[in-house]
Write a protein that holds these residues in place. Sequence first.
Motif, mmCIF file in Angstrom:
data_model
loop_
_atom_site.group_PDB
_atom_site.id
_atom_site.type_symbol
_atom_site.label_atom_id
_atom_site.label_comp_id
_atom_site.label_asym_id
_atom_site.label_seq_id
_atom_site.Cartn_x
_atom_site.Cartn_y
_atom_site.Cartn_z
ATOM 1 N N ILE A 164 0.800 -1.219 0.000
ATOM 2 C CA ILE A 164 0.000 0.000 0.000
ATOM 3 C C ILE A 164 0.837 1.275 0.000
ATOM 4 C CG2 ILE A 164 -0.272 0.284 2.497
ATOM 5 C CD1 ILE A 164 -3.296 0.766 1.867
ATOM 6 N N ALA A 165 2.031 1.241 0.578
ATOM 7 C CA ALA A 165 2.844 2.457 0.618
ATOM 8 C C ALA A 165 3.249 2.914 -0.783
ATOM 9 C CB ALA A 165 4.084 2.239 1.479
ATOM 10 N N ASP A 166 3.352 1.983 -1.720
ATOM 11 C CA ASP A 166 3.748 2.303 -3.088
ATOM 12 C C ASP A 166 2.569 2.307 -4.056
ATOM 13 O OD1 ASP A 166 6.491 2.369 -2.326
ATOM 14 O OD2 ASP A 166 6.545 0.189 -2.425
ATOM 15 N N CYS A 167 1.362 2.271 -3.514
ATOM 16 C CA CYS A 167 0.159 2.164 -4.357
ATOM 17 C C CYS A 167 -0.591 3.492 -4.356
ATOM 18 C CB CYS A 167 -0.738 1.048 -3.829
ATOM 19 S SG CYS A 167 -2.312 0.910 -4.691
ATOM 20 N N GLU A 168 -0.849 4.031 -5.540
ATOM 21 C CA GLU A 168 -1.583 5.285 -5.657
ATOM 22 C C GLU A 168 -3.076 5.065 -5.855
ATOM 23 O OE1 GLU A 168 0.149 7.704 -8.658
ATOM 24 O OE2 GLU A 168 2.090 7.896 -7.643
ATOM 25 N N ASP A 169 -3.479 3.880 -6.252
ATOM 26 C CA ASP A 169 -4.892 3.589 -6.518
ATOM 27 C C ASP A 169 -5.348 2.489 -5.574
ATOM 28 O OD1 ASP A 169 -7.400 2.983 -7.493
ATOM 29 O OD2 ASP A 169 -6.821 3.069 -9.606
ATOM 30 N N VAL A 170 -5.903 2.884 -4.427
ATOM 31 C CA VAL A 170 -6.313 1.917 -3.417
ATOM 32 C C VAL A 170 -7.481 1.066 -3.915
ATOM 33 C CG1 VAL A 170 -7.195 1.653 -1.060
ATOM 34 C CG2 VAL A 170 -5.476 3.383 -1.560
ATOM 35 N N ALA A 171 -8.369 1.661 -4.714
ATOM 36 C CA ALA A 171 -9.501 0.899 -5.243
ATOM 37 C C ALA A 171 -9.012 -0.226 -6.151
ATOM 38 C CB ALA A 171 -10.452 1.827 -6.001
#
Length: 278
Positions: free
Chosen positions: A233-240
């Motif tokens: 999640i720390a490297d993820c821009e699109d949580v959906a």
Amino acid sequence: MSEFTVQPLLQTPLVAAHDVHCRGKCRHRSAEECAAATHLVFPYRGLFLRHVGSTQSVADANHVLLFNAGEGYQVSHPASGGDACLSLSISSPLLRELAPAGLLQRRDEPVFRGQSLRIDERAQVLVALLRHSLRSGSIEPLEGESLALTLACRSLGPRTARAPGAGHARQRLVDRAKLLLASDLTRRWTLAEIATGVGGSAVYLTQAFQQVEGMPLYRYHLRLRLAHALDRIADCEDVAALALDLGFSSHSHFSAAFRQAYGRTPSAFRQAALARAS
């Protein structure tokens, strides 16, 4: 290409932390290895089996593996994709203070009785925070030591440490179920599919899993998926998009499960991780 990559994250007189990645090409038992020092290993991605003599332990994100100095072991990777772990080495005097007496074979040297312990959601969060912050270089060594010792206390302490409570046959059945889940972590498994895959009845598997792991099979699977989210999640821009990639039916379903497990939403956790890295 080397089977392992090891990234040093922290090195002080009391605590050493390393990020260890294994390609997982060895499907069967490896040659025997021996740990030079006692250390705690927290898998956060993938799965492997650790063999000590005639016993084995499934290494996944719901457990901490206990490696004793001088103890021979072998590993195997029945699931593809390799694994990644956070490895902590703590000085012997400090580890003797941290570990409950019931976990140790003797008090003069910190030698653990078992191969692994289950950890709870709080410990999983600490693994992610420690790894992300040390990788980014955003915290001082003192804070890194404090986080590492808090993680060790949480993992070894009486609140979360539980020894397996079942016989050999039930343990092996549960191990087969874990391997099946790891083969496709995002799949929406049914109980019948898992029971068929491991060669047991649904009722017996449900009872055995509860006895061995102290939680229902569905909750164990959910915690593996959420731990995978902590990793990414720390490297993820699109949580959906991450929610769908992890097999959740919707962003809201993922957020609710994440918040129930970790006390904050995925977006709030990501902001906290990025704040540490900034």
